[in-house]
Design an enzyme around this catalytic site. Structure first.
Site, PDB file in Angstrom:
ATOM      1  N   SER A 129       1.858  -4.721  -4.901  1.00 16.47           N
ATOM      2  CA  SER A 129       2.475  -4.141  -3.715  1.00 16.47           C
ATOM      3  C   SER A 129       3.645  -3.185  -4.470  1.00 16.47           C
ATOM      4  O   SER A 129       4.849  -3.938  -5.020  1.00 16.47           O
ATOM      5  CB  SER A 129       2.726  -4.801  -2.677  1.00 16.47           C
ATOM      6  N   HIS A 177      -1.160  -0.710  -4.099  1.00 19.24           N
ATOM      7  CA  HIS A 177      -0.836  -0.803  -2.586  1.00 19.24           C
ATOM      8  C   HIS A 177       0.703  -0.113  -2.358  1.00 19.24           C
ATOM      9  O   HIS A 177       1.618  -0.481  -2.701  1.00 19.24           O
ATOM     10  CB  HIS A 177      -0.729  -2.324  -2.234  1.00 19.24           C
ATOM     11  N   ASP A 186       3.046   0.448   0.684  1.00 19.40           N
ATOM     12  CA  ASP A 186       3.779   0.260   2.045  1.00 19.40           C
ATOM     13  C   ASP A 186       4.690   1.405   2.565  1.00 19.40           C
ATOM     14  O   ASP A 186       5.829   1.471   2.120  1.00 19.40           O
ATOM     15  CB  ASP A 186       4.508  -1.069   1.986  1.00 19.40           C
ATOM     16  N   MET A 201       6.762   2.514   5.702  1.00 24.25           N
ATOM     17  CA  MET A 201       7.528   2.128   6.804  1.00 24.25           C
ATOM     18  C   MET A 201       8.393   2.962   7.535  1.00 24.25           C
ATOM     19  O   MET A 201       8.993   3.730   6.986  1.00 24.25           O
ATOM     20  CB  MET A 201       8.245   0.540   6.414  1.00 24.25           C
ATOM     21  N   HIS A 230      -0.785   1.449   3.231  1.00 22.48           N
ATOM     22  CA  HIS A 230      -0.764   0.726   4.474  1.00 22.48           C
ATOM     23  C   HIS A 230       0.247   1.061   5.280  1.00 22.48           C
ATOM     24  O   HIS A 230       1.819   1.315   5.067  1.00 22.48           O
ATOM     25  CB  HIS A 230      -0.428  -0.680   3.913  1.00 22.48           C
ATOM     26  N   MET A 274       2.576   1.234   8.139  1.00 24.95           N
ATOM     27  CA  MET A 274       3.403   0.513   9.443  1.00 24.95           C
ATOM     28  C   MET A 274       4.450   1.282  10.191  1.00 24.95           C
ATOM     29  O   MET A 274       5.515   1.361   9.942  1.00 24.95           O
ATOM     30  CB  MET A 274       3.986  -0.650   8.492  1.00 24.95           C
ATOM     31  N   MET A 298      -2.443  -9.255   7.810  1.00 22.08           N
ATOM     32  CA  MET A 298      -1.112  -9.349   7.298  1.00 22.08           C
ATOM     33  C   MET A 298      -0.940 -10.858   7.523  1.00 22.08           C
ATOM     34  O   MET A 298      -1.073 -11.894   8.552  1.00 22.08           O
ATOM     35  CB  MET A 298      -0.246  -8.964   8.385  1.00 22.08           C
ATOM     36  N   ASP A 302      -2.204  -9.510   2.752  1.00 22.70           N
ATOM     37  CA  ASP A 302      -0.995  -8.932   2.340  1.00 22.70           C
ATOM     38  C   ASP A 302       0.066  -9.979   2.902  1.00 22.70           C
ATOM     39  O   ASP A 302       0.309 -10.146   4.206  1.00 22.70           O
ATOM     40  CB  ASP A 302      -0.799  -7.580   2.901  1.00 22.70           C
TER      41      ASP A 302
END
Length: 221
Positions: free
Chosen positions: A8, A32, A34, A36, A65, A67, A136, A174
Site C-alpha cells: 500500500s 495498492h 488508497d 481518500m 481503492h 474511499m 477492510m 486491507d
C-alpha cells in the site's frame, strides 16, 4: 496456497514515490493506491494526477481503492490515469451495480469494498457484478492501524457466499496485514493481501513481502 501481495503506497514516503515504487517492484504482485477525499474518510491522500504520475514508474497492476463519496464521478478519471483494478465502497455508492459496470466497461477489474462493521449480507445483491471484494480489516482512513480480529469470520462468510454463488470473485483484505495476521485471513479465504507499514516500514521491502508469504506457507493454510 497462492496469494498476491499488494504493498500500500499510503505507507510510502510521498516525497520519494518513484523510488518507493521501485523498491517493491520485485516481490509485489500489485500496487495498492488508497484514494481518500476527506469526506467518506477523515483523511486526504491522492487523486488521478498522482496515480497517472505513478503509472509512469511501474509495470505492476494498479489497484485503486476509492474511499470517496460519489465514486461514479471519478471512475473514468482513474481509468484514464492507469488503474487496472478499482474498488468502490458499498457504504458510499447507492447505485453499486452501475458503478461496477462502469469500471468493467472501462477495461478494469471491479471491486466492492466493505468496512469492518458492515455485514457480509450487504454484498448479496451485487457480488455477481464484481471481480473482487475488498474487506477492510481496519476502519479506513489511516495507515498503521491494528488488525480487527472479529473481521476474520466475515471473510469466511464472504468466501462461503462466493462458493455458493459460483462466481469468480477474489477476496482482498486491507488493514494491519503482516506476517502475524496473514495466515488467519488466508485461511478464511483471502487471496490478495494489502500490506502497508509491514512492507514500506521495513528497510528491505522484498524481504518483508517474502516473510508474509513464508508465514502463510508455513501455517499450511
Amino acid at each position: 496456497m497462492s496469494i498476491k501481495i499488494a504493498p500500500s503506497l499510503l505507507s510510502a514516503d510521498f516525497a520519494r514515490l518513484a523510488d518507493e515504487i521501485a523498491s517493491v517492484e520485485k516481490g509485489a504482485d500489485l500496487l495498492h493506491l488508497d484514494v481518500m477525499d476527506g469526506h467518506f474518510v477523515p483523511n486526504i491522500t491522492m487523486g488521478p494526477l498522482v496515480v497517472k504520475a505513478c503509472r509512469a514508474h511501474s509495470r505492476l497492476p494498479f489497484d485503486c481503492h476509492l474511499m470517496i463519496e460519489e465514486p461514479q464521478r471519478y471512475i473514468d478519471r482513474f481509468l484514464v490515469a492507469g488503474a487496472d483494478m478499482i474498488s468502490v465502497h458499498c457504504e458510499a455508492e447507492p447505485h453499486l451495480q452501475r458503478a461496477l459496470q462502469m469500471i468493467r466497461d472501462g477495461g478494469a477489474k471491479a471491486g466492492i469494498a466493505i468496512n469492518p462493521a458492515t455485514p457480509a449480507e450487504s454484498l448479496t445483491t451485487a457480488i455477481e457484478f464484481c471481480d473482487f471484494v475488498l474487506v477492510m480489516t481496519v476502519n479506513p482512513g489511516f495507515g498503521g492501524q491494528h488488525f480487527i480480529e472479529p473481521v476474520v469470520p466475515k471473510i469466511r462468510h464472504i468466501a462461503q457466499l462466493v462458493r455458493e454463488r459460483g462466481v469468480p470473485v477474489e477476496i482482498e483484505v486491507d488493514g494491519g496485514i503482516d506476517a502475524r495476521t496473514a495466515p488467519a485471513v488466508v485461511s478464511a479465504g483471502a487471496r490478495i493481501l494489502v500490506a502497508g507499514s509491514a512492507v514500506f516500514g521495513q528497510p528491505d521491502r522484498a524481504a518483508a513481502m517474502e516473510s508474509i508469504r513464508a508465514a502463510v506457507t508455513s501455517s499450511k493454510v
